[in-house]
Enzyme design. Structure first.
Site, PDB file in Angstrom:
ATOM      1  N   GLY A 105       0.841  -1.132   0.056  1.00 19.65           N
ATOM      2  CA  GLY A 105      -0.128   0.110   0.257  1.00 19.65           C
ATOM      3  C   GLY A 105       0.697   1.299  -0.105  1.00 19.65           C
ATOM      4  O   GLY A 105       0.627   2.456  -0.422  1.00 19.65           O
ATOM      5  N   GLU A 114       2.281  -7.843  -2.354  1.00 17.65           N
ATOM      6  CA  GLU A 114       1.392  -8.403  -1.628  1.00 17.65           C
ATOM      7  C   GLU A 114       0.952  -9.686  -1.861  1.00 17.65           C
ATOM      8  O   GLU A 114       0.594 -10.500  -0.852  1.00 17.65           O
ATOM      9  CB  GLU A 114      -0.171  -7.687  -2.120  1.00 17.65           C
ATOM     10  CG  GLU A 114      -0.366  -6.260  -1.542  1.00 17.65           C
ATOM     11  CD  GLU A 114       0.252  -5.046  -2.033  1.00 17.65           C
ATOM     12  OE1 GLU A 114       0.925  -5.442  -3.228  1.00 17.65           O
ATOM     13  OE2 GLU A 114      -0.105  -4.003  -2.075  1.00 17.65           O
ATOM     14  N   GLU A 171       1.337   1.857  -3.445  1.00 18.52           N
ATOM     15  CA  GLU A 171      -0.018   2.134  -3.957  1.00 18.52           C
ATOM     16  C   GLU A 171      -0.338   3.631  -3.702  1.00 18.52           C
ATOM     17  O   GLU A 171      -0.808   4.340  -4.649  1.00 18.52           O
ATOM     18  CB  GLU A 171      -0.949   1.350  -3.555  1.00 18.52           C
ATOM     19  CG  GLU A 171      -0.884  -0.154  -4.170  1.00 18.52           C
ATOM     20  CD  GLU A 171      -1.839  -1.286  -3.502  1.00 18.52           C
ATOM     21  OE1 GLU A 171      -1.573  -1.368  -2.445  1.00 18.52           O
ATOM     22  OE2 GLU A 171      -2.767  -1.411  -4.304  1.00 18.52           O
TER      23      GLU A 171
HETATM   24  N1  COA Z   1       2.416  -3.080   9.414  1.00 14.30           N
HETATM   25  C1  COA Z   1       2.671  -2.898  10.687  1.00 14.30           C
HETATM   26  N2  COA Z   1       3.672  -2.889  11.047  1.00 14.30           N
HETATM   27  C2  COA Z   1       5.007  -3.184  10.303  1.00 14.30           C
HETATM   28  C3  COA Z   1       4.764  -2.878   9.221  1.00 14.30           C
HETATM   29  C4  COA Z   1       3.449  -3.033   8.516  1.00 14.30           C
HETATM   30  N3  COA Z   1       3.138  -3.124   7.002  1.00 14.30           N
HETATM   31  N4  COA Z   1       5.959  -2.916   8.514  1.00 14.30           N
HETATM   32  C5  COA Z   1       6.923  -2.794   9.519  1.00 14.30           C
HETATM   33  N5  COA Z   1       6.155  -2.811  10.678  1.00 14.30           N
HETATM   34  C6  COA Z   1       6.730  -2.765  12.006  1.00 14.30           C
HETATM   35  C7  COA Z   1       7.528  -4.053  12.498  1.00 14.30           C
HETATM   36  O1  COA Z   1       6.606  -4.944  12.853  1.00 14.30           O
HETATM   37  C8  COA Z   1       8.381  -3.465  13.398  1.00 14.30           C
HETATM   38  O2  COA Z   1       7.465  -3.582  14.823  1.00 14.30           O
HETATM   39  P1  COA Z   1       8.254  -4.035  16.199  1.00 14.30           P
HETATM   40  O3  COA Z   1       9.250  -3.180  16.429  1.00 14.30           O
HETATM   41  O4  COA Z   1       7.066  -3.909  17.129  1.00 14.30           O
HETATM   42  O5  COA Z   1       8.797  -5.304  15.912  1.00 14.30           O
HETATM   43  C9  COA Z   1       8.705  -2.186  12.949  1.00 14.30           C
HETATM   44  O6  COA Z   1       7.854  -1.862  12.202  1.00 14.30           O
HETATM   45  C10 COA Z   1      10.193  -2.109  12.334  1.00 14.30           C
HETATM   46  O7  COA Z   1      10.078  -3.170  11.394  1.00 14.30           O
HETATM   47  P2  COA Z   1      11.533  -4.024  11.161  1.00 14.30           P
HETATM   48  O8  COA Z   1      11.174  -5.052   9.903  1.00 14.30           O
HETATM   49  O9  COA Z   1      11.985  -4.373  12.588  1.00 14.30           O
HETATM   50  O10 COA Z   1      12.479  -2.700  10.076  1.00 14.30           O
HETATM   51  P3  COA Z   1      13.129  -3.067   9.039  1.00 14.30           P
HETATM   52  O11 COA Z   1      13.732  -1.700   9.032  1.00 14.30           O
HETATM   53  O12 COA Z   1      14.447  -3.817   9.116  1.00 14.30           O
HETATM   54  O13 COA Z   1      12.277  -3.337   7.886  1.00 14.30           O
HETATM   55  C11 COA Z   1      10.448  -3.237   6.252  1.00 14.30           C
HETATM   56  C12 COA Z   1      11.278  -2.488   7.304  1.00 14.30           C
HETATM   57  C13 COA Z   1       9.333  -2.378   5.730  1.00 14.30           C
HETATM   58  C14 COA Z   1      11.209  -3.627   5.107  1.00 14.30           C
HETATM   59  C15 COA Z   1       9.807  -4.498   6.878  1.00 14.30           C
HETATM   60  O14 COA Z   1       9.291  -4.097   8.165  1.00 14.30           O
HETATM   61  C16 COA Z   1       8.760  -5.163   5.959  1.00 14.30           C
HETATM   62  O15 COA Z   1       9.116  -5.828   5.154  1.00 14.30           O
HETATM   63  N6  COA Z   1       7.429  -4.951   6.334  1.00 14.30           N
HETATM   64  C17 COA Z   1       6.330  -5.509   5.671  1.00 14.30           C
HETATM   65  C18 COA Z   1       6.023  -4.618   4.413  1.00 14.30           C
HETATM   66  C19 COA Z   1       4.808  -5.498   3.684  1.00 14.30           C
HETATM   67  O16 COA Z   1       4.804  -6.393   3.150  1.00 14.30           O
HETATM   68  N7  COA Z   1       3.934  -4.471   3.232  1.00 14.30           N
HETATM   69  C20 COA Z   1       2.905  -4.920   2.377  1.00 14.30           C
HETATM   70  C21 COA Z   1       1.760  -4.632   3.156  1.00 14.30           C
HETATM   71  S1  COA Z   1       0.132  -4.682   2.397  1.00 14.30           S
END
Ligand code: COA
Length: 270
Positions: free
Chosen positions: A121, A144, A124
């Site tokens: 998103g 996604e 998006e």
């Molecule tokens: N929703 C909720 N929380 C999220 C999030 C999301 N989409 N993306 C990251 N966070 C949170 C993590 O859970 C973590 O929380 P915590 O400290 O309570 O564990 C915090 O943000 C930091 O994330 P972290 O993964 O440790 O940071 P990073 O810098 O190493 O990596 C990302 C960042 C965004 C690359 C990785 O968190 C990720 O891949 N997130 C999912 C993204 C995704 O798939 N989005 C599509 C959704 S439709």
């Protein structure tokens, strides 16, 4: 007052802080601890800001970015999503559609300053903006399907309009993350920022656009946004209707006067 000058002021909504500098409004998703993932309240804030900016003559351009340096936006808040029923998820998808639509159709230029990852998103949201600039360390992707879902905030449609169906299929099916420079070569990102950074570059571009003729900008955006719908003749009719708005504006007369008088025009948005 913010430290960015007497010409600026700040306010905060759920999940978003807002900075107004002159005629430019900057919306910063302010959930750094969650990598700026948006929960329902944050989406509602963005929708409300878009609704208000559309009719506020003081706002002539908008920049959207994320707090910190790691993320523009990590997409939907997956922790919030986990506790939702299917119907609640459907209602959220409706909200995304309305909000992204408001940003997409905003009559002023909207620039995404992608200052870190823009995933799901998050990308998006950026695709609903008119222009995208990114920091070199940023990466973007519609990831996604790796979560067992598909893009649900317009990504299948807006990415396809930007890169074409063949490339969109590759990017979405493989849940690919691409670097800012790769995104630029695909046309997803318009410019990769240098040392100044994506936020400063976006603010600079927005300030430049804010000095342009607001009615002409809005008319051009509406004509371009409609170009993908219908036949060429439909599009040419739309262009003519949009031209009419600019033709009847006082700013158009001012531009002609300024040209004759060899001075820069002063546009008032009328
Ligand atoms: N929703 C909720 N929380 C999220 C999030 C999301 N989409 N993306 C990251 N966070 C949170 C993590 O859970 C973590 O929380 P915590 O400290 O309570 O564990 C915090 O943000 C930091 O994330 P972290 O993964 O440790 O940071 P990073 O810098 O190493 O990596 C990302 C960042 C965004 C690359 C990785 O968190 C990720 O891949 N997130 C999912 C993204 C995704 O798939 N989005 C599509 C959704 S439709």
């Amino acid at each position: 007052m913010s430290s960015e000058g007497s010409n600026s002021h700040v306010r905060a909504l759920h999940g978003v802080s807002v900075l107004r500098v002159g005629h430019v409004e900057r919306w910063t998703i302010d959930r750094e601890e969650a990598r700026n993932a948006f929960d329902r309240g944050t989406m509602e804030s963005l929708g409300e800001l878009a609704r208000a900016a559309d009719t506020d003559p003081e706002v002539r351009a908008v920049v959207i970015t994320g707090a910190g340096t790691k993320a523009f936006c990590a997409g939907a808040d997956l922790k919030e999503r986990k506790g939702l029923t299917h119907d609640e998820t459907r209602a959220l998808l409706d909200l995304y559609r309305v909000t992204a639509g408001r940003i997409d159709r905003l009559s002023k230029p909207v620039i995404a300053a992608i200052n870190g990852v823009a995933l799901g998103g998050g990308l998006e949201l950026a695709l609903a903006c008119d222009l995208r600039v990114a920091d070199a360390h940023a990466s973007v992707g519609l990831t996604e399907v790796s979560l067992g879902i598909i893009p649900g905030a317009g990504g299948t449609q807006r990415l396809t309009r930007v890169v074409g169906a063949a490339k969109a299929k590759e990017l979405i099916l493989f849940a690919q993350r691409v670097t800012a420079h790769e995104a630029a070569s695909l046309g997803i990102v318009h410019r990769v920022a240098g040392d100044e950074g994506a936020v400063a570059l976006a603010m600079q571009l927005a300030t430049q656009l804010a000095q342009s003729a607001p009615i002409a900008l809005g008319a051009a955006l509406a004509a371009i946004d409609g170009a993908a719908d219908g036949t060429l003749d439909d599009g040419l009719d739309l262009e003519r209707r949009c031209y009419e708005r600019a033709l009847l504006s006082a700013d158009r007369d001012e531009a002609l006067r300024a040209f004759a008088e060899k001075r820069p025009p002063r546009f008032l948005g009328r």
